[in-house]
Design a protein around this motif. Structure first.
Motif, PDB file in Angstrom:
ATOM      1  N   LEU A  83      -9.141   0.110 -10.574  1.00 23.01           N
ATOM      2  CA  LEU A  83      -8.870  -0.575  -9.307  1.00 23.01           C
ATOM      3  C   LEU A  83      -7.510  -0.121  -8.796  1.00 23.01           C
ATOM      4  CD1 LEU A  83      -9.951  -4.108 -10.533  1.00 23.01           C
ATOM      5  CD2 LEU A  83     -11.270  -2.632  -9.035  1.00 23.01           C
ATOM      6  N   VAL A  84      -7.483   0.310  -7.544  1.00 20.88           N
ATOM      7  CA  VAL A  84      -6.254   0.908  -7.005  1.00 20.88           C
ATOM      8  C   VAL A  84      -5.560  -0.080  -6.074  1.00 20.88           C
ATOM      9  CG1 VAL A  84      -5.340   2.834  -5.662  1.00 20.88           C
ATOM     10  CG2 VAL A  84      -7.310   3.192  -7.167  1.00 20.88           C
ATOM     11  N   ASN A  85      -4.309  -0.384  -6.409  1.00 24.24           N
ATOM     12  CA  ASN A  85      -3.512  -1.275  -5.552  1.00 24.24           C
ATOM     13  C   ASN A  85      -2.725  -0.436  -4.558  1.00 24.24           C
ATOM     14  OD1 ASN A  85      -3.980  -3.885  -6.904  1.00 24.24           O
ATOM     15  ND2 ASN A  85      -2.965  -2.864  -8.616  1.00 24.24           N
ATOM     16  N   TYR A  86      -2.952  -0.655  -3.283  1.00 23.43           N
ATOM     17  CA  TYR A  86      -2.153   0.057  -2.286  1.00 23.43           C
ATOM     18  C   TYR A  86      -2.153  -0.723  -0.977  1.00 23.43           C
ATOM     19  CZ  TYR A  86      -6.649   1.813  -0.381  1.00 23.43           C
ATOM     20  OH  TYR A  86      -7.915   1.912   0.145  1.00 23.43           O
ATOM     21  N   THR A  87      -1.152  -0.455  -0.177  1.00 26.07           N
ATOM     22  CA  THR A  87      -1.098  -1.051   1.155  1.00 26.07           C
ATOM     23  C   THR A  87      -1.682  -0.053   2.131  1.00 26.07           C
ATOM     24  OG1 THR A  87       0.919  -2.222   0.567  1.00 26.07           O
ATOM     25  CG2 THR A  87       0.417  -2.043   2.907  1.00 26.07           C
ATOM     26  N   HIS A  88      -2.656  -0.490   2.883  1.00 30.04           N
ATOM     27  CA  HIS A  88      -3.260   0.381   3.883  1.00 30.04           C
ATOM     28  C   HIS A  88      -2.384   0.352   5.140  1.00 30.04           C
ATOM     29  CE1 HIS A  88      -6.268   2.189   6.443  1.00 30.04           C
ATOM     30  NE2 HIS A  88      -6.998   2.419   5.373  1.00 30.04           N
ATOM     31  N   ASN A  89      -2.232   1.501   5.766  1.00 29.93           N
ATOM     32  CA  ASN A  89      -1.423   1.576   6.995  1.00 29.93           C
ATOM     33  C   ASN A  89      -1.864   0.574   8.052  1.00 29.93           C
ATOM     34  OD1 ASN A  89       0.433   3.518   6.396  1.00 29.93           O
ATOM     35  ND2 ASN A  89      -0.906   5.209   6.987  1.00 29.93           N
ATOM     36  N   ALA A  90      -3.167   0.304   8.094  1.00 29.47           N
ATOM     37  CA  ALA A  90      -3.689  -0.560   9.170  1.00 29.47           C
ATOM     38  C   ALA A  90      -3.444  -2.043   8.913  1.00 29.47           C
ATOM     39  CB  ALA A  90      -5.182  -0.319   9.346  1.00 29.47           C
ATOM     40  N   GLU A  91      -2.951  -2.419   7.731  1.00 30.65           N
ATOM     41  CA  GLU A  91      -2.912  -3.850   7.398  1.00 30.65           C
ATOM     42  C   GLU A  91      -2.115  -4.684   8.391  1.00 30.65           C
ATOM     43  OE1 GLU A  91      -2.339  -4.721   3.109  1.00 30.65           O
ATOM     44  OE2 GLU A  91      -3.823  -3.142   2.827  1.00 30.65           O
ATOM     45  N   LYS A  92      -0.969  -4.164   8.828  1.00 23.77           N
ATOM     46  CA  LYS A  92      -0.170  -4.974   9.764  1.00 23.77           C
ATOM     47  C   LYS A  92      -0.867  -5.097  11.118  1.00 23.77           C
ATOM     48  CE  LYS A  92       3.006  -1.250  10.992  1.00 23.77           C
ATOM     49  NZ  LYS A  92       4.378  -0.781  10.872  1.00 23.77           N
ATOM     50  N   TRP A  93      -1.736  -4.130  11.434  1.00 26.64           N
ATOM     51  CA  TRP A  93      -2.483  -4.212  12.693  1.00 26.64           C
ATOM     52  C   TRP A  93      -3.704  -5.111  12.537  1.00 26.64           C
ATOM     53  CZ3 TRP A  93       0.487  -2.652  16.351  1.00 26.64           C
ATOM     54  CH2 TRP A  93       1.447  -1.660  16.078  1.00 26.64           C
ATOM     55  N   LEU A  94      -4.215  -5.198  11.321  1.00 17.06           N
ATOM     56  CA  LEU A  94      -5.369  -6.066  11.071  1.00 17.06           C
ATOM     57  C   LEU A  94      -4.966  -7.531  10.925  1.00 17.06           C
ATOM     58  CD1 LEU A  94      -7.164  -3.844   8.429  1.00 17.06           C
ATOM     59  CD2 LEU A  94      -8.170  -4.571  10.596  1.00 17.06           C
ATOM     60  N   TYR A  95      -3.819  -7.750  10.267  1.00 14.41           N
ATOM     61  CA  TYR A  95      -3.459  -9.127   9.902  1.00 14.41           C
ATOM     62  C   TYR A  95      -2.276  -9.678  10.689  1.00 14.41           C
ATOM     63  CZ  TYR A  95      -6.658  -8.349   6.015  1.00 14.41           C
ATOM     64  OH  TYR A  95      -7.774  -8.085   5.275  1.00 14.41           O
ATOM     65  N   GLY A  96      -1.597  -8.824  11.456  1.00 13.69           N
ATOM     66  CA  GLY A  96      -0.437  -9.272  12.225  1.00 13.69           C
ATOM     67  C   GLY A  96       0.826  -9.276  11.401  1.00 13.69           C
ATOM     68  N   ASP A  97       1.907  -9.763  12.013  1.00 11.34           N
ATOM     69  CA  ASP A  97       3.227  -9.659  11.386  1.00 11.34           C
ATOM     70  C   ASP A  97       3.652 -10.904  10.644  1.00 11.34           C
ATOM     71  OD1 ASP A  97       3.726  -7.089  12.233  1.00 11.34           O
ATOM     72  OD2 ASP A  97       4.273  -7.799  14.233  1.00 11.34           O
ATOM     73  N   ASN A  98       2.899 -11.989  10.745  1.00 13.18           N
ATOM     74  CA  ASN A  98       3.373 -13.193  10.069  1.00 13.18           C
ATOM     75  C   ASN A  98       2.281 -13.686   9.159  1.00 13.18           C
ATOM     76  OD1 ASN A  98       1.622 -14.316  12.035  1.00 13.18           O
ATOM     77  ND2 ASN A  98       3.347 -14.371  13.470  1.00 13.18           N
TER      78      ASN A  98
END
Ligand code: GDP
Ligand code: MG
Length: 162
Positions: free
Chosen positions: A147-162
């Motif tokens: 299982l690979v733990n990583y932050t996807h570039n799109a996460e802040k665009w998917l989930y917002g900043d807060n």
């Protein structure tokens, strides 16, 4: 799991999704992966395997009293299965929505089974049905280091900043 990075927080859960031998043989891998990917879920593990009958029985142990159990396990072990773990907020429940009802005759158009399958015994895809089964199925099919733990570039665009 609460993940906090760069000022945003999202409840990221993991679900086990498998494309069964009929989905693999019908050339539906990219179609199915694309639906999960475009939704915004993140692929954290993937492999192609031919499960043994014994392994299929472990995977479907909850159904061992059902009349179709033997046939079902024979089928799952009859060819390659694409095993995956997808991560995202609400991934378990919404993964089931993307998949559609168990019987493709009752699955809504727009769902994977509704659009791509016809009968219950060849419904092309499996998805965990709750947090406990998701955990058990991920542990059955994958070693922790797969299982690979990583932050996807799109996460802040998917989930917002807060
Ligand atoms: P799922 O979680 O939507 O996949 O459905 P279940 O966990 O209830 O059943 C597991 C799998 O068994 C289904 O995906 C079907 O492939 C198969 N199955 C379920 N019900 C039947 C049935 O009535 N007849 C047959 N032949 N297969 C079934
Ligand atoms: Mg099930």
């Amino acid at each position: 799991m609460l993940q906090e990075q760069e000022g945003y927080a999202a409840e990221l859960e993991r679900t086990f999704i498998a494309i069964k031998p009929d989905g693999v043989q019908r050339g539906l891998i990219s179609e199915i992966i694309s639906r999960f990917e475009r939704k915004g879920f993140k692929l954290v593990a993937v492999k192609i395997v031919i499960p043994s009958k014994d392994f299929a029985e472990k995977h479907y142990h909850d159904l061992k009293e059902r009349p179709f159990f033997n046939e079902l396990c024979d089928f799952l072990s009859s060819g390659p299965v694409l095993a995956m773990v997808w991560e995202g907020e609400g991934a378990i429940k919404y993964g089931r929505k993307l998949i559609g009802a168990t019987d493709p005759q009752k699955s809504e158009p727009g769902t994977i089974r509704g659009d791509l399958a016809v009968v219950v015994g060849r419904n092309i895809i499996h998805g965990s049905d709750g947090p406990e089964t998701a955990k058990d199925e991920i542990n059955l099919w994958f070693k922790p280091e797969e299982l690979v733990n990583y932050t996807h570039n799109a996460e802040k665009w998917l989930y917002g900043d807060n």
